[in-house]
Design an enzyme around this catalytic site. Structure first.
Site, PDB file in Angstrom:
ATOM      1  N   LYS A  50       0.836  -1.080   0.117  1.00 43.05           N
ATOM      2  CA  LYS A  50       0.048  -0.117  -0.041  1.00 43.05           C
ATOM      3  C   LYS A  50       0.810   1.267  -0.116  1.00 43.05           C
ATOM      4  O   LYS A  50       0.581   2.213  -1.001  1.00 43.05           O
ATOM      5  CB  LYS A  50      -0.771   0.212   1.220  1.00 43.05           C
ATOM      6  CG  LYS A  50      -1.677  -1.049   1.437  1.00 43.05           C
ATOM      7  CD  LYS A  50      -2.568  -1.027   2.789  1.00 43.05           C
ATOM      8  CE  LYS A  50      -2.064  -1.197   3.787  1.00 43.05           C
ATOM      9  NZ  LYS A  50      -1.406  -2.406   4.298  1.00 43.05           N
TER      10      LYS A  50
ATOM     11  N   ARG B 278      11.100  -1.061  11.147  1.00 46.01           N
ATOM     12  CA  ARG B 278       9.974  -0.812  11.976  1.00 46.01           C
ATOM     13  C   ARG B 278       9.839  -1.646  13.061  1.00 46.01           C
ATOM     14  O   ARG B 278      10.047  -2.942  13.013  1.00 46.01           O
ATOM     15  CB  ARG B 278       8.638  -0.702  11.325  1.00 46.01           C
ATOM     16  CG  ARG B 278       8.278   0.666  10.824  1.00 46.01           C
ATOM     17  CD  ARG B 278       7.013   0.679   9.777  1.00 46.01           C
ATOM     18  NE  ARG B 278       6.124  -0.192  10.302  1.00 46.01           N
ATOM     19  CZ  ARG B 278       4.804  -0.266   9.589  1.00 46.01           C
ATOM     20  NH1 ARG B 278       4.696   0.278   8.558  1.00 46.01           N
ATOM     21  NH2 ARG B 278       3.881  -0.974   9.737  1.00 46.01           N
TER      22      ARG B 278
ATOM     23  N   ARG C 248      11.904  -5.364   5.161  1.00 40.01           N
ATOM     24  CA  ARG C 248      11.590  -4.030   4.807  1.00 40.01           C
ATOM     25  C   ARG C 248      12.335  -3.252   5.624  1.00 40.01           C
ATOM     26  O   ARG C 248      12.577  -3.201   6.807  1.00 40.01           O
ATOM     27  CB  ARG C 248       9.984  -3.623   5.033  1.00 40.01           C
ATOM     28  CG  ARG C 248      10.023  -2.107   5.030  1.00 40.01           C
ATOM     29  CD  ARG C 248       8.332  -1.726   4.976  1.00 40.01           C
ATOM     30  NE  ARG C 248       7.739  -2.340   6.263  1.00 40.01           N
ATOM     31  CZ  ARG C 248       6.379  -2.240   6.378  1.00 40.01           C
ATOM     32  NH1 ARG C 248       5.645  -1.909   5.305  1.00 40.01           N
ATOM     33  NH2 ARG C 248       5.705  -2.679   7.302  1.00 40.01           N
TER      34      ARG C 248
ATOM     35  N   ARG D  84      -9.966   0.463   8.459  1.00 38.54           N
ATOM     36  CA  ARG D  84      -9.491  -0.796   8.744  1.00 38.54           C
ATOM     37  C   ARG D  84     -10.450  -1.506   9.239  1.00 38.54           C
ATOM     38  O   ARG D  84     -10.264  -2.885   9.788  1.00 38.54           O
ATOM     39  CB  ARG D  84      -8.524  -0.734   9.751  1.00 38.54           C
ATOM     40  CG  ARG D  84      -6.879  -0.177   9.068  1.00 38.54           C
ATOM     41  CD  ARG D  84      -6.216  -1.416   8.696  1.00 38.54           C
ATOM     42  NE  ARG D  84      -4.935  -1.465   9.182  1.00 38.54           N
ATOM     43  CZ  ARG D  84      -3.752  -0.867   9.103  1.00 38.54           C
ATOM     44  NH1 ARG D  84      -3.846   0.084   8.272  1.00 38.54           N
ATOM     45  NH2 ARG D  84      -2.714  -1.308   9.739  1.00 38.54           N
TER      46      ARG D  84
ATOM     47  N   ARG E 121      -0.762  -9.328  13.303  1.00 38.69           N
ATOM     48  CA  ARG E 121      -1.256  -8.178  12.233  1.00 38.69           C
ATOM     49  C   ARG E 121      -2.083  -8.917  11.259  1.00 38.69           C
ATOM     50  O   ARG E 121      -3.072  -8.246  10.623  1.00 38.69           O
ATOM     51  CB  ARG E 121       0.057  -7.262  11.583  1.00 38.69           C
ATOM     52  CG  ARG E 121       0.595  -6.336  12.533  1.00 38.69           C
ATOM     53  CD  ARG E 121       1.925  -5.758  12.172  1.00 38.69           C
ATOM     54  NE  ARG E 121       2.046  -5.087  10.876  1.00 38.69           N
ATOM     55  CZ  ARG E 121       3.201  -5.009  10.451  1.00 38.69           C
ATOM     56  NH1 ARG E 121       4.255  -5.366  11.063  1.00 38.69           N
ATOM     57  NH2 ARG E 121       2.972  -4.138   9.191  1.00 38.69           N
TER      58      ARG E 121
HETATM   59  P1  AP5 Z   1       4.909  -1.435   1.826  1.00 38.97           P
HETATM   60  O1  AP5 Z   1       4.356  -0.656   0.831  1.00 38.97           O
HETATM   61  O2  AP5 Z   1       5.583  -0.878   3.053  1.00 38.97           O
HETATM   62  O3  AP5 Z   1       3.506  -2.284   2.353  1.00 38.97           O
HETATM   63  P2  AP5 Z   1       2.268  -1.829   3.165  1.00 38.97           P
HETATM   64  O4  AP5 Z   1       0.986  -2.398   2.542  1.00 38.97           O
HETATM   65  O5  AP5 Z   1       2.577  -0.134   3.457  1.00 38.97           O
HETATM   66  O6  AP5 Z   1       2.689  -2.376   4.632  1.00 38.97           O
HETATM   67  P3  AP5 Z   1       2.368  -1.885   5.905  1.00 38.97           P
HETATM   68  O7  AP5 Z   1       3.074  -3.010   6.910  1.00 38.97           O
HETATM   69  O8  AP5 Z   1       2.924  -0.544   6.104  1.00 38.97           O
HETATM   70  O9  AP5 Z   1       0.892  -2.035   6.389  1.00 38.97           O
HETATM   71  P4  AP5 Z   1       0.130  -2.006   7.695  1.00 38.97           P
HETATM   72  O10 AP5 Z   1      -1.117  -1.974   7.312  1.00 38.97           O
HETATM   73  O11 AP5 Z   1       0.611  -3.414   8.583  1.00 38.97           O
HETATM   74  O12 AP5 Z   1       0.867  -0.889   8.591  1.00 38.97           O
HETATM   75  P5  AP5 Z   1       0.542   0.483   8.867  1.00 38.97           P
HETATM   76  O13 AP5 Z   1       1.677   1.410   8.935  1.00 38.97           O
HETATM   77  O14 AP5 Z   1      -0.654   1.188   7.789  1.00 38.97           O
HETATM   78  O15 AP5 Z   1       5.714  -2.828   1.324  1.00 38.97           O
HETATM   79  C1  AP5 Z   1       6.265  -3.700   2.402  1.00 38.97           C
HETATM   80  C2  AP5 Z   1       7.466  -4.423   1.835  1.00 38.97           C
HETATM   81  O16 AP5 Z   1       7.277  -5.108   0.585  1.00 38.97           O
HETATM   82  C3  AP5 Z   1       8.662  -3.284   1.724  1.00 38.97           C
HETATM   83  O17 AP5 Z   1       9.739  -3.865   2.027  1.00 38.97           O
HETATM   84  C4  AP5 Z   1       8.492  -3.126   0.086  1.00 38.97           C
HETATM   85  O18 AP5 Z   1       9.654  -2.615  -0.640  1.00 38.97           O
HETATM   86  C5  AP5 Z   1       8.099  -4.457  -0.439  1.00 38.97           C
HETATM   87  N1  AP5 Z   1       7.174  -4.451  -1.520  1.00 38.97           N
HETATM   88  C6  AP5 Z   1       6.117  -3.528  -1.986  1.00 38.97           C
HETATM   89  N2  AP5 Z   1       5.723  -3.691  -3.191  1.00 38.97           N
HETATM   90  C7  AP5 Z   1       6.149  -4.953  -3.529  1.00 38.97           C
HETATM   91  C8  AP5 Z   1       6.026  -5.771  -4.930  1.00 38.97           C
HETATM   92  N3  AP5 Z   1       5.231  -5.488  -5.753  1.00 38.97           N
HETATM   93  N4  AP5 Z   1       6.740  -6.824  -4.971  1.00 38.97           N
HETATM   94  C9  AP5 Z   1       7.860  -7.186  -3.971  1.00 38.97           C
HETATM   95  N5  AP5 Z   1       7.984  -6.325  -2.820  1.00 38.97           N
HETATM   96  C10 AP5 Z   1       7.231  -5.405  -2.667  1.00 38.97           C
HETATM   97  O19 AP5 Z   1      -0.303   0.345  10.190  1.00 38.97           O
HETATM   98  C11 AP5 Z   1       0.632  -0.020  11.429  1.00 38.97           C
HETATM   99  C12 AP5 Z   1      -0.059   0.008  12.774  1.00 38.97           C
HETATM  100  O20 AP5 Z   1      -0.576   1.165  12.988  1.00 38.97           O
HETATM  101  C13 AP5 Z   1      -1.234  -1.017  12.865  1.00 38.97           C
HETATM  102  O21 AP5 Z   1      -0.660  -2.215  13.029  1.00 38.97           O
HETATM  103  C14 AP5 Z   1      -1.884  -0.487  13.801  1.00 38.97           C
HETATM  104  O22 AP5 Z   1      -1.705  -0.740  15.119  1.00 38.97           O
HETATM  105  C15 AP5 Z   1      -1.862   0.890  13.474  1.00 38.97           C
HETATM  106  N6  AP5 Z   1      -3.158   1.533  12.559  1.00 38.97           N
HETATM  107  C16 AP5 Z   1      -2.809   2.162  11.351  1.00 38.97           C
HETATM  108  N7  AP5 Z   1      -3.838   2.691  10.649  1.00 38.97           N
HETATM  109  C17 AP5 Z   1      -4.871   2.313  11.525  1.00 38.97           C
HETATM  110  C18 AP5 Z   1      -6.358   2.289  11.518  1.00 38.97           C
HETATM  111  N8  AP5 Z   1      -6.940   2.686  10.129  1.00 38.97           N
HETATM  112  N9  AP5 Z   1      -7.197   1.678  12.537  1.00 38.97           N
HETATM  113  C19 AP5 Z   1      -6.353   1.117  13.602  1.00 38.97           C
HETATM  114  N10 AP5 Z   1      -5.108   0.998  13.618  1.00 38.97           N
HETATM  115  C20 AP5 Z   1      -4.351   1.597  12.797  1.00 38.97           C
HETATM  116 MG    MG Z   2       2.348   1.158   4.862  1.00 35.26          MG
END
Ligand code: AP5
Ligand code: MG
Ligand code: ZN
Length: 225
Positions: free
Chosen positions: A16, A160, A127, A91, A171
Site C-alpha cells: 500500500k 519498524r 523491509r 481498517r 497483524r
Molecule cells: P509496503 O509498501 O511498505 O506495504 P504496506 O502495505 O504499506 O504495509 P504496512 O506494513 O505499512 O501495512 P500495515 O497496514 O501493516 O501498517 P500501517 O503502517 O498501515 O511494502 C512492504 C514491503 O514489501 C517493503 O519492503 C516493500 O519494498 C516490499 N514491496 C512492496 N511492493 C512490492 C512488490 N510489488 N513486490 C515485492 N516487494 C514489494 O499500520 C501500522 C499499525 O498502525 C497497525 O498495525 C495499527 O496498530 C495502527 N493503525 C494504522 N492505521 C490504523 C487504522 N486505520 N485503524 C487502527 N489501527 C491503525
Molecule cells: Mg504502509
C-alpha cells in the site's frame, strides 16, 4: 468541484505504502497513511502516540475513536479539499461507516492490493524505511544502492518495531478478522478493483492506474460533487 477519494485496501506488507507514494504524485492527491500519522505521533511523544503505542507494538489495531479523530482532523486540512488518497484507512467496518457519513454522496474509488499470506512475512521482515524521508526499501526486492542509506536523501534506514515475524502474525490475524470484510462492504457500494500485488511494483502501479481510469469512466465512481 470534483473530488476524488482513493482508498487502498490490502494486508500488512501488500505494498500500500509503496504504491501510495507514486499514485499520490501522479494523481496530485495528498497521501494520508494512518500508520505514518501514528508513527509521527510516537516519534513526537504526543499523548495520542502514547495511547497508540502498545497496540501498534503488539500488531493490534488502534481503537477506532483514536484513529477517527486523528484522520478527520487531517482530512479537514486545506490540501484535502480536492480529495485525498487513504493508505491503511479504513481498517474496520466502524471506520468505513464513519467515513461514508463524512463523504455524504461521494463514492470512493477502492483498490484492493492482493498478496497471499505466504508472501507477507518475507516482505515485512525484509523491509527497511528511511528515517528522514520515509522511503520504503526491501533488503532483496528493492535494495538501496548503498546498504543502510536512502537513495533519495542519504538518510539512515531503519526497521519498524512491528516488522518482526512474531508481530506480523497478529497483524495478519487483525487484517483477516477486521479489515478483509471491507472488501464486501465496498463491493456492495461503489465496487472494488482487485489488483495482483505479487507483480513487480511498476506493474502493480500500472494496474492501479488502469483501475482508477476504469472506475472514473465507468460509472462516475470516485468523482462527485
Ligand atoms: P509496503 O509498501 O511498505 O506495504 P504496506 O502495505 O504499506 O504495509 P504496512 O506494513 O505499512 O501495512 P500495515 O497496514 O501493516 O501498517 P500501517 O503502517 O498501515 O511494502 C512492504 C514491503 O514489501 C517493503 O519492503 C516493500 O519494498 C516490499 N514491496 C512492496 N511492493 C512490492 C512488490 N510489488 N513486490 C515485492 N516487494 C514489494 O499500520 C501500522 C499499525 O498502525 C497497525 O498495525 C495499527 O496498530 C495502527 N493503525 C494504522 N492505521 C490504523 C487504522 N486505520 N485503524 C487502527 N489501527 C491503525
Ligand atoms: Mg504502509
Ligand atoms: Zn530518505
Amino acid at each position: 468541484m470534483s473530488r476524488t477519494v482513493l482508498i487502498l485496501l490490502g494486508a500488512p506488507g501488500a505494498g500500500k505504502g509503496t504504491q501510495a507514494v507514486r499514485l499520490a504524485q501522479t494523481l496530485g492527491l495528498p497521501h494520508i497513511s494512518t500508520g505514518d500519522l501514528f508513527r509521527a505521533n510516537l516519534a513526537g511523544g504526543t499523548d495520542l502516540g502514547d495511547r497508540a503505542r502498545s497496540f501498534m507494538d503488539q500488531g493490534e489495531l488502534v481503537p477506532d475513536e483514536l484513529v477517527l479523530e486523528m484522520l478527520f482532523d487531517r482530512v479537514s486540512q486545506e490540501d484535502c479539499l480536492a480529495g485525498y488518497l487513504l493508505d491503511g484507512f479504513p481498517r474496520t467496518t466502524a471506520q468505513a461507516v464513519a467515513l461514508e457519513a463524512r463523504l455524504e454522496n461521494l463514492v470512493p474509488t477502492v483498490i484492493d492490493i492482493q498478496v497471499p499470506d505466504s508472501d507477507i512475512e518475507e516482505r515485512i521482515v525484509g523491509r527497511r524505511m528511511c528515517k528522514d524521508c520515509g522511503a520504503i526499501y526491501h533488503l532483496t526486492f528493492s535494495a538501496p544502492a548503498q546498504e543502510g542509506t536512502c537513495n533519495a536523501c542519504s538518510g539512515p534506514l531503519y526497521q519498524r518495531k512491528d516488522d518482526t515475524a512474531a508481530v506480523v502474525r497478529t497483524r495478519l490475524e487483525e487484517y483477516h478478522q477486521k479489515t478483509a470484510p471491507l472488501i464486501s462492504f465496498y463491493s456492495e457500494r461503489g465496487g472494488v478493483s482487485a489488483v495482483d500485488g505479487r507483480l513487480k511494483p511498476d506493474l502493480v502501479f500500472e494496474a492501479c492506474i488502469a483501475s482508477i481510469q476504469g472506475s472514473n469512466q465507468g460509472s462516475g465512481h470516485g468523482v462527485n460533487n
